[in-house]
Design an enzyme around this catalytic site. Structure first.
Site, mmCIF file in Angstrom:
data_model
loop_
_atom_site.group_PDB
_atom_site.id
_atom_site.type_symbol
_atom_site.label_atom_id
_atom_site.label_comp_id
_atom_site.label_asym_id
_atom_site.label_seq_id
_atom_site.Cartn_x
_atom_site.Cartn_y
_atom_site.Cartn_z
ATOM 1 N N HIS A 30 -21.619 -26.253 -19.395
ATOM 2 C CA HIS A 30 -22.484 -25.195 -18.881
ATOM 3 C C HIS A 30 -22.183 -24.769 -17.455
ATOM 4 O O HIS A 30 -22.761 -23.788 -16.980
ATOM 5 C CB HIS A 30 -23.948 -25.612 -19.034
ATOM 6 C CG HIS A 30 -24.416 -25.382 -20.439
ATOM 7 N ND1 HIS A 30 -23.977 -26.164 -21.476
ATOM 8 C CD2 HIS A 30 -25.218 -24.435 -20.972
ATOM 9 C CE1 HIS A 30 -24.516 -25.724 -22.600
ATOM 10 N NE2 HIS A 30 -25.267 -24.673 -22.322
ATOM 11 N N GLU A 37 -13.452 -24.215 -27.320
ATOM 12 C CA GLU A 37 -14.318 -25.197 -27.989
ATOM 13 C C GLU A 37 -14.227 -25.164 -29.520
ATOM 14 O O GLU A 37 -14.483 -26.171 -30.165
ATOM 15 C CB GLU A 37 -15.769 -24.983 -27.549
ATOM 16 C CG GLU A 37 -16.289 -23.575 -27.839
ATOM 17 C CD GLU A 37 -17.665 -23.291 -27.237
ATOM 18 O OE1 GLU A 37 -18.303 -24.217 -26.729
ATOM 19 O OE2 GLU A 37 -18.079 -22.111 -27.284
ATOM 20 N N ARG A 67 -5.935 -36.858 -19.165
ATOM 21 C CA ARG A 67 -7.371 -36.826 -18.846
ATOM 22 C C ARG A 67 -7.992 -35.606 -19.535
ATOM 23 O O ARG A 67 -7.305 -34.609 -19.768
ATOM 24 C CB ARG A 67 -7.595 -36.672 -17.335
ATOM 25 C CG ARG A 67 -7.089 -37.819 -16.505
ATOM 26 C CD ARG A 67 -8.059 -38.998 -16.561
ATOM 27 N NE ARG A 67 -7.624 -40.060 -15.691
ATOM 28 C CZ ARG A 67 -6.764 -41.023 -16.031
ATOM 29 N NH1 ARG A 67 -6.220 -41.021 -17.247
ATOM 30 N NH2 ARG A 67 -6.427 -41.963 -15.183
ATOM 31 N N GLY A 126 0.814 -1.214 0.000
ATOM 32 C CA GLY A 126 0.000 0.000 0.000
ATOM 33 C C GLY A 126 0.849 1.266 0.000
ATOM 34 O O GLY A 126 2.066 1.213 -0.250
ATOM 35 N N ASP A 127 0.232 2.398 0.310
ATOM 36 C CA ASP A 127 0.956 3.666 0.194
ATOM 37 C C ASP A 127 2.143 3.747 1.149
ATOM 38 O O ASP A 127 3.195 4.288 0.798
ATOM 39 C CB ASP A 127 0.012 4.868 0.354
ATOM 40 C CG ASP A 127 -0.709 4.877 1.687
ATOM 41 O OD1 ASP A 127 -0.742 3.817 2.343
ATOM 42 O OD2 ASP A 127 -1.238 5.929 2.073
ATOM 43 N N GLY A 159 -16.524 -20.084 -25.300
ATOM 44 C CA GLY A 159 -15.986 -18.848 -25.872
ATOM 45 C C GLY A 159 -16.343 -18.688 -27.331
ATOM 46 O O GLY A 159 -15.985 -17.691 -27.947
ATOM 47 N N SER A 217 -3.363 -3.761 -2.164
ATOM 48 C CA SER A 217 -4.168 -3.307 -1.031
ATOM 49 C C SER A 217 -5.622 -3.528 -1.381
ATOM 50 O O SER A 217 -6.048 -3.152 -2.469
ATOM 51 C CB SER A 217 -3.919 -1.819 -0.803
ATOM 52 O OG SER A 217 -5.017 -1.258 -0.133
ATOM 53 N N ASP A 275 -8.009 -2.002 -0.210
ATOM 54 C CA ASP A 275 -8.785 -0.776 0.011
ATOM 55 C C ASP A 275 -9.066 0.018 -1.264
ATOM 56 O O ASP A 275 -9.967 0.830 -1.303
ATOM 57 C CB ASP A 275 -8.040 0.143 0.990
ATOM 58 C CG ASP A 275 -7.755 -0.559 2.305
ATOM 59 O OD1 ASP A 275 -8.543 -1.447 2.673
ATOM 60 O OD2 ASP A 275 -6.752 -0.225 2.958
ATOM 61 N N ASN A 322 -17.265 -12.813 -24.656
ATOM 62 C CA ASN A 322 -16.542 -11.564 -24.926
ATOM 63 C C ASN A 322 -16.091 -11.480 -26.387
ATOM 64 O O ASN A 322 -14.915 -11.280 -26.692
ATOM 65 C CB ASN A 322 -15.331 -11.412 -23.993
ATOM 66 C CG ASN A 322 -14.889 -9.961 -23.874
ATOM 67 O OD1 ASN A 322 -15.554 -9.076 -24.424
ATOM 68 N ND2 ASN A 322 -13.799 -9.702 -23.202
HETATM 69 P P1 ADP Z 1 0.643 -0.173 3.618
HETATM 70 O O1 ADP Z 1 1.799 -0.403 2.725
HETATM 71 O O2 ADP Z 1 -0.396 -1.232 3.457
HETATM 72 O O3 ADP Z 1 0.131 1.226 3.516
HETATM 73 P P2 ADP Z 1 1.935 0.564 6.126
HETATM 74 O O4 ADP Z 1 1.523 1.978 6.053
HETATM 75 O O5 ADP Z 1 1.851 -0.098 7.448
HETATM 76 O O6 ADP Z 1 1.142 -0.390 5.112
HETATM 77 O O7 ADP Z 1 3.444 0.499 5.607
HETATM 78 C C1 ADP Z 1 4.134 -0.728 5.569
HETATM 79 C C2 ADP Z 1 5.564 -0.510 5.978
HETATM 80 O O8 ADP Z 1 6.210 0.394 5.088
HETATM 81 C C3 ADP Z 1 5.742 0.111 7.348
HETATM 82 O O9 ADP Z 1 5.649 -0.824 8.396
HETATM 83 C C4 ADP Z 1 7.158 0.673 7.248
HETATM 84 O O10 ADP Z 1 8.104 -0.322 7.477
HETATM 85 C C5 ADP Z 1 7.241 1.108 5.797
HETATM 86 N N1 ADP Z 1 6.989 2.551 5.714
HETATM 87 C C6 ADP Z 1 5.807 3.193 5.701
HETATM 88 N N2 ADP Z 1 5.961 4.521 5.651
HETATM 89 C C7 ADP Z 1 7.298 4.740 5.636
HETATM 90 C C8 ADP Z 1 8.130 5.915 5.587
HETATM 91 N N3 ADP Z 1 7.597 7.149 5.549
HETATM 92 N N4 ADP Z 1 9.457 5.756 5.591
HETATM 93 C C9 ADP Z 1 9.995 4.533 5.621
HETATM 94 N N5 ADP Z 1 9.286 3.409 5.680
HETATM 95 C C10 ADP Z 1 7.956 3.493 5.697
#
Ligand code: ADP
Length: 741
Positions: A647, A615, A641, A105-106, A560, A150, A152, A518
């Site tokens: 269907h 098919e 096999r 994730g972020d 298909g 993620s 989310d 499709n």
């Molecule tokens: P996600 O990737 O799902 O958003 P987290 O926010 O918990 O999950 O981030 C995962 C890991 O990435 C953290 O536990 C940390 O080790 C690393 N991380 C997140 N933010 C930073 C940052 N600003 N600097 C360095 N490492 C980071």
């Protein structure tokens, strides 16, 4: 010089991460990288030692169907410190790694960016301290590529993150299950979904599950928001549906910023309406289980693109996330992804909801509008004009057809247009057999399999066309929405060609693409395709489970018609070694080669090999023929096999993707129809989804994209994935380690 690449999964786990790791590892090995897997995310990178291990071709075999991530994931406080990251750099430098792929994730993407930024200073410090020993050449920079992992769907730069589709399918199925018990007890349920600060899962889940109300963080609630919710539920109950669903995102908040709690919602609903309300918090089931076909394909495409980006970057530093935008690979700078993803939360905090929605993307905004429309609509008090709009579902049934009918009909009824369902497609139009559509009944159609109106495959003859014109005239049909596959497109084309001489036929018509194959022009996706794909992939997973001590090849036949979409995408999602497609046909030379490859695969450690055959891939090289050929050539080395899925592929409730596509198309069809009726236009239009956008094109124009003789569009976007499917599923090129898949 041989480059080395390391891959890790980080943050919350998401179904499909394994597919991403498999794609990264195998593509990288194919491109000549040495590959390391880092276990337990950044924590493993800081620890080093056993947590960083070389990964070979067979180490990522058999992991496609598995949920979670086999590399493990963790949150690492140590990596947040400078010292921790220095350790991480030391471990990477020692192994000569100069490219890192991070799936998460972020937060995880931010971590990757920081590491790349700091790399030169860490290397310098480590060298000064003499901690790098006699390493020879130290990589001067670190290339980092992020993949969005993620559930989310809160990441900027990609329409979908890995894991979202699987989570959505869990949510819509949970709402289906709750709806049946809610209906029995005439209860209302409050369902809480995950998503942190993002309302995507709640919104799409509510739409796909046919919920009556949704609460998401990105929408501005006014102080009297619960009055509006109560009114909507009251209205829906008054129309005749005693059970309702309210979906709330875990991040939804009151106008003052305090979180909206499920128990509080329960109390409001129970107190105001005097009804029985239950709460279900879906929790971690949303992130569990086998990844959906879409997630596996998305993860595979992104994983391959990550390695390709590394190869193509040359000396340019790479700090990008690879995402999918409008069904195409798209690269965005990691920093931009992180900043814009996190900005949404800040915009919400500051009350800038419009900006927050804009950052979530067009599709989010459009879906929120659509959902709000659906909560507002009710049968209009007075009906316009005297003739109805007819809706039919043609050809073979496709999961999601009912959803499209349900939404299209209700949107039209809301505007005061009477609507009738045509029984059994064009047969009904020929015989004048209609079905009255009732609002409440329609509401419960959103998740029903097959088609409630009935489908028939029938090509209109000259005589039929005459009778259709008579029916239209007799019943004063003012417009036609036809939901179906190629046969439906051809029949409507026939009607269109007769419009000049049969005036009764000159009414507005809208085609909605719905077929599991499709194979339609003007659209990249058709309603039903995703459900069928998931059905196939689940069956292929089961077939793989039967792998035992005996070496076995399965030749599996999938549907298909003249389109290889299902066969190719199922191969990509299941790791099948081969897909025989109608677009390519089958030659004797190819079969000869396949026999040789098969033998080599088993010699290289595979225990089961899956060959998929569309098919219609070849008239004479049938599934049975191929199975016999392979068996004969096995000389007892392996067994063969067959399985013809038949269907089973088109059954079951529609997937989340198909419901969402059908909802969007159903509402767009109604909108087009109502505009044409109001403006007295008599066009014949076809809907399609290209990139991520819905498009409306005159049927005549859209049919020009079609190779009618071959029974498929002249250009099919998915064929470009065919090489990828084959190269990832082949046996280990080095053939040194025994394993499976
Ligand atoms: P996600 O990737 O799902 O958003 P987290 O926010 O918990 O999950 O981030 C995962 C890991 O990435 C953290 O536990 C940390 O080790 C690393 N991380 C997140 N933010 C930073 C940052 N600003 N600097 C360095 N490492 C980071």
């Amino acid at each position: 010089m041989e480059r080395s690449l390391a891959v890790l999964t980080s943050g919350g786990d998401a179904p499909g991460m394994n597919a991403a790791v498999r794609a990264v590892v195998r593509r990288a090995l194919d491109c000549g990288f040495k590959v390391y897997g880092i276990y337990n995310g950044y924590e493993g990178l800081v620890s080093g030692g056993e947590a960083i291990r070389p990964l070979g071709w067979n180490d990522v075999g058999g992991i496609l169907p598995r949920g979670g991530t086999f590399l493990g994931t963790a949150r690492s406080e140590r990596f947040r410190t400078l010292e921790g990251r220095r350790q991480a750099v030391r471990h990477l430098v020692t192994l000569g790694v100069d490219a890192l792929v991070v799936i998460g994730g972020d937060g995880s993407l931010m971590g990757a960016h920081v590491l790349a930024e700091e790399w030169p200073s860490h290397v310098e410090a480590l060298e000064k301290e003499g901690l790098l020993g006699e390493l020879g050449k130290v990589p001067p920079s670190l290339d980092v590529v992020g993949l969005p992992g993620s559930i989310d769907n809160d990441l900027y730069g990609t329409d979908m993150s890995i894991g979202v589709d699987t989570a959505l399918n869990h949510i819509v199925r949970a709402i289906d299950d709750l709806t049946s018990t809610a209906a029995s007890h005439q209860r209302t349920f409050v369902v809480e979904t995950m998503g942190r600060h993002c309302g995507y899962l709640a919104l799409m889940g509510a739409l796909g599950g046919g919920a009556s109300w949704v609460l998401v963080p990105e929408e501005e609630l006014d102080l009297r928001w619960h009055h509006k919710m109560i009114r909507a539920i009251e209205k829906a109950r008054a129309i005749g549906r005693p059970h309702q669903m309210v979906v709330v995102a875990e991040g939804a908040r009151h106008p003052d910023g305090l979180p909206i709690r499920t128990e509080e919602l329960k109390k409001i609903l129970a107190d105001r309406l005097g009804i029985d309300v239950r709460v279900t918090v879906l929790g971690h089931v949303q992130r569990g289980g086998a990844p959906s076909a879409f997630d596996r394909i998305l993860a595979t495409r992104l994983g391959v693109a990550a390695v390709d980006a590394l190869v193509q970057a040359g000396d340019r530093p790479l700090r990008h996330m690879i995402g999918l935008q409008k069904n195409r690979i798209h690269m965005t700078l990691l920093m931009e992804v992180v900043e814009k993803s996190q900005a949404v939360g800040q915009q919400i905090d500051q009350g800038a909801y419009r900006e927050a929605q804009r950052l979530r993307g067009e599709s989010f905004v459009r879906t929120l509008e659509l959902f709000k429309t659906l909560t507002r609509i009710e049968p209009a008090a007075a009906m316009q004009g005297n003739g109805p709009v007819a809706i039919l579902t043609g050809g073979a049934d496709a999961p999601g057809m009912n959803t499209a009918v349900s939404i299209a009909a209700r949107c039209l009824m809301n505007e005061g247009f009477p609507v009738v369902g045509v029984r059994d497609a064009f047969w009904g139009l020929i015989r004048g057999e209609f079905m009255m559509l009732e609002w409440n009944e329609l509401t419960s159609w959103v998740n029903r399999p097959s088609s409630e109106l009935g489908t028939v495959r029938h090509s209109l003859t000259e005589e039929d066309v005459q009778r259709v014109a008579e029916t239209i005239e007799k019943h004063n049909i003012r417009g036609l929405i036809a939901i179906g596959g190629l046969g439906t497109y051809m029949n409507v084309t026939t009607l269109m060609h007769h419009m000049p001489e049969l005036k009764a036929l000159a009414i507005p018509m809208v085609l909605v693409p719905a077929t599991i194959d499709n194979n339609l022009p003007g659209t990249e996706f058709t309603i039903g395709g995703d459900t069928a794909l998931n059905n196939i992939v689940q069956d292929l997973d089961k077939i793989r489970h039967t792998a035992g001590a005996t070496k076995r090849t399965f030749v599996v036949e999938v549907m298909g018609r003249q389109s290889g979409y299902l066969a190719l995408m199922a191969a990509l999602a299941s790791g099948a070694e081969k897909a025989y497609l109608p677009e390519k046909g089958i030659t004797l030379a190819e079969l000869n080669e396949d026999v040789a490859v098969l033998r080599a695969s088993f010699q290289c450690g595979k225990r089961m090999v899956l060959y998929l055959r569309n098919e219609n891939a070849s008239k004479h090289y049938t599934t049975d023929f191929i199975a016999r050929l392979l068996e004969e050539e096995s000389r007892g080395f392996y067994q063969v096999r067959t399985a013809i899925l038949g269907h089973l592929q088109r059954g079951g409730v529609p997937s989340a993707f198909d419901r969402i596509l059908a909802s969007r198309m159903g509402s767009a069809a109604a909108q087009q129809m109502s505009t044409m009726l109001r403006q007295d236009q008599k066009e014949v239009l076809a809907l399609g989804q290209k990139g991520g956008d819905l498009e409306v094109t005159p049927l005549q124009q859209v049919m020009e994209e079609m190779d009618v003789r071959e029974g498929r569009p002249k250009r099919q976007w998915f064929l470009e994935l065919s090489a990828m499917a084959e190269t990832l599923a082949k046996h280990a090129p080095a053939c040194s380690v025994a394993g499976s898949e």
